[in-house]
Structures are given as structure tokens and as C-alpha cells.
Design an enzyme around this catalytic site. Sequence first.
Site, PDB file in Angstrom:
ATOM      1  N   ASP A  36       0.860  -1.191   0.000  1.00 42.31           N
ATOM      2  CA  ASP A  36       0.000   0.000   0.000  1.00 42.31           C
ATOM      3  C   ASP A  36       0.894   1.239   0.000  1.00 42.31           C
ATOM      4  O   ASP A  36       1.826   1.323   0.800  1.00 42.31           O
ATOM      5  CB  ASP A  36      -0.903  -0.025   1.238  1.00 42.31           C
ATOM      6  CG  ASP A  36      -2.033   0.996   1.151  1.00 42.31           C
ATOM      7  OD1 ASP A  36      -1.739   2.193   0.944  1.00 42.31           O
ATOM      8  OD2 ASP A  36      -3.192   0.598   1.287  1.00 42.31           O
ATOM      9  N   VAL A 101     -10.906   2.709  -3.455  1.00 40.83           N
ATOM     10  CA  VAL A 101     -10.538   2.088  -4.738  1.00 40.83           C
ATOM     11  C   VAL A 101     -11.521   0.942  -4.963  1.00 40.83           C
ATOM     12  O   VAL A 101     -11.665   0.056  -4.104  1.00 40.83           O
ATOM     13  CB  VAL A 101      -9.089   1.570  -4.740  1.00 40.83           C
ATOM     14  CG1 VAL A 101      -8.783   0.859  -6.059  1.00 40.83           C
ATOM     15  CG2 VAL A 101      -8.105   2.708  -4.509  1.00 40.83           C
ATOM     16  N   HIS A 105     -10.283  -5.625  -2.484  1.00 44.35           N
ATOM     17  CA  HIS A 105      -8.945  -5.820  -1.924  1.00 44.35           C
ATOM     18  C   HIS A 105      -9.046  -5.953  -0.415  1.00 44.35           C
ATOM     19  O   HIS A 105      -9.986  -5.441   0.203  1.00 44.35           O
ATOM     20  CB  HIS A 105      -8.013  -4.659  -2.295  1.00 44.35           C
ATOM     21  CG  HIS A 105      -8.542  -3.320  -1.893  1.00 44.35           C
ATOM     22  ND1 HIS A 105      -9.467  -2.648  -2.644  1.00 44.35           N
ATOM     23  CD2 HIS A 105      -8.294  -2.548  -0.814  1.00 44.35           C
ATOM     24  CE1 HIS A 105      -9.759  -1.498  -2.062  1.00 44.35           C
ATOM     25  NE2 HIS A 105      -9.073  -1.421  -0.926  1.00 44.35           N
ATOM     26  N   HIS A 107      -6.788  -5.405   3.145  1.00 40.12           N
ATOM     27  CA  HIS A 107      -5.621  -4.794   3.779  1.00 40.12           C
ATOM     28  C   HIS A 107      -5.054  -5.764   4.810  1.00 40.12           C
ATOM     29  O   HIS A 107      -5.803  -6.297   5.642  1.00 40.12           O
ATOM     30  CB  HIS A 107      -6.021  -3.520   4.529  1.00 40.12           C
ATOM     31  CG  HIS A 107      -6.624  -2.451   3.678  1.00 40.12           C
ATOM     32  ND1 HIS A 107      -5.925  -1.342   3.276  1.00 40.12           N
ATOM     33  CD2 HIS A 107      -7.871  -2.309   3.154  1.00 40.12           C
ATOM     34  CE1 HIS A 107      -6.713  -0.561   2.547  1.00 40.12           C
ATOM     35  NE2 HIS A 107      -7.902  -1.123   2.460  1.00 40.12           N
TER      36      HIS A 107
HETATM   37  P1  AMP Z   1      -9.739   1.351   0.353  1.00 38.37           P
HETATM   38  O1  AMP Z   1     -10.078   2.644   1.010  1.00 38.37           O
HETATM   39  O2  AMP Z   1     -10.004   0.158   1.175  1.00 38.37           O
HETATM   40  O3  AMP Z   1     -10.377   1.320  -1.007  1.00 38.37           O
HETATM   41  O4  AMP Z   1      -8.180   1.358   0.210  1.00 38.37           O
HETATM   42  C1  AMP Z   1      -7.482   1.681  -0.923  1.00 38.37           C
HETATM   43  C2  AMP Z   1      -6.033   1.610  -0.514  1.00 38.37           C
HETATM   44  O5  AMP Z   1      -5.262   1.653  -1.679  1.00 38.37           O
HETATM   45  C3  AMP Z   1      -5.567   2.742   0.393  1.00 38.37           C
HETATM   46  O6  AMP Z   1      -5.019   2.190   1.564  1.00 38.37           O
HETATM   47  C4  AMP Z   1      -4.536   3.478  -0.456  1.00 38.37           C
HETATM   48  O7  AMP Z   1      -3.469   3.941   0.317  1.00 38.37           O
HETATM   49  C5  AMP Z   1      -4.105   2.409  -1.430  1.00 38.37           C
HETATM   50  N1  AMP Z   1      -3.656   2.856  -2.727  1.00 38.37           N
HETATM   51  C6  AMP Z   1      -4.181   3.817  -3.520  1.00 38.37           C
HETATM   52  N2  AMP Z   1      -3.505   3.898  -4.677  1.00 38.37           N
HETATM   53  C7  AMP Z   1      -2.554   2.944  -4.632  1.00 38.37           C
HETATM   54  C8  AMP Z   1      -1.518   2.519  -5.529  1.00 38.37           C
HETATM   55  N3  AMP Z   1      -1.344   3.088  -6.723  1.00 38.37           N
HETATM   56  N4  AMP Z   1      -0.688   1.525  -5.133  1.00 38.37           N
HETATM   57  C9  AMP Z   1      -0.843   0.938  -3.923  1.00 38.37           C
HETATM   58  N5  AMP Z   1      -1.792   1.295  -3.041  1.00 38.37           N
HETATM   59  C10 AMP Z   1      -2.627   2.278  -3.380  1.00 38.37           C
END
Ligand code: AMP
Length: 143
Positions: A36, A101, A105, A107
Site C-alpha cells: 500500500d 478504490v 482488496h 488490507h
Molecule cells: P480502500 O479505502 O479500502 O479502497 O483502500 C485503498 C487503498 O489503496 C488505500 O489504503 C490506499 O493507500 C491504497 N492505494 C491507492 N492507490 C494505490 C496505488 N497506486 N498503489 C498501492 N496502493 C494504493
Amino acid sequence: MSSTAYDPNNIFAKILRGEIPSHRVYEDESVVAFMDVMPQGTGHTLVVPKAPSRNLLDAEPAALGQLAIAVQKLARAVKAAFVADGVTVLQFNEPASGQTVYHLHVHVIPRFEGVPLKPHTGDMEKPDVLAANADKIRAVLKG
Ligand code: AMP
């Protein structure tokens, strides 16, 4: 098309297709795991199924078993790689829950006694730190 349709151009779909870079630590036939970029703690890793779904709510049940197995594999690996005391596993569905996103996924975040999680989608980590952390996880997975 409803507002909750899967968008094949979301950032994780682009990472899965190799169109944008990531610090990849694991891949098998059904999932990819990478660091992340805004970690809530050292070694914060994302486990992403290759099958397209917006989140848990629209995912094919058949894909979830392989995802859970990969999450366990990564949870064990990050715990060992960072000599953590525990591991937090989080997953968000739709904006009201904190999802930002829209490709499913999970975490996986190493935890240390007395160290709180940093804010969700907070500060960007330096690429060299992410690369070093990815190396540690890969080394554990390699055995
Ligand atoms: P969520 O809020 O569960 O959708 O989490 C999305 C996660 O993706 C967040 O923890 C962000 O920090 C992470 N994130 C966003 N863009 C990227 C990227 N390009 N590469 C890796 N992690 C990312």
C-alpha cells in the site's frame, strides 16, 4: 449502468494489468499482493483478487476461498517479515465504509504492541522504503 458497476479502469485493475507500477510481493493464479503506497503501518500490504469485482458485495463467492487463503499467507508472511506482534486485516465496501478504490482488496497490516494505526489513505510512503519492505516480505515467502 448503475453507479456501482465495476470500472475496469480503476487503479488496481491497471496495477493487475501491469499498466502502472507497484511493489509486488506475491502472485498466483487468482491473486496479486503489493505494498500500500499510503501505509497505515510498516509493511501494510494489499491482497487483490484478479477476478473483477467492485468489492465483497458483488464478488463471485467461488473466488473468495482463494482470496482468504492468500490473505492468510500474506498475514503470516508480514508477521514474520516485520517480527510483528499481530496483524490487522481490513476490507471496506462502498464509500460509506471508507472504500476509495473500487476493485475488491484486503488490507493486511502488521501490528506492534502500543503502536496505533496511522490514518487510512494518509501520507505517501517513500518508494525506497516500500521497496525495502517488499523485499522483506518476498524473502519470507521465498522461504
Ligand atoms: P480502500 O479505502 O479500502 O479502497 O483502500 C485503498 C487503498 O489503496 C488505500 O489504503 C490506499 O493507500 C491504497 N492505494 C491507492 N492507490 C494505490 C496505488 N497506486 N498503489 C498501492 N496502493 C494504493
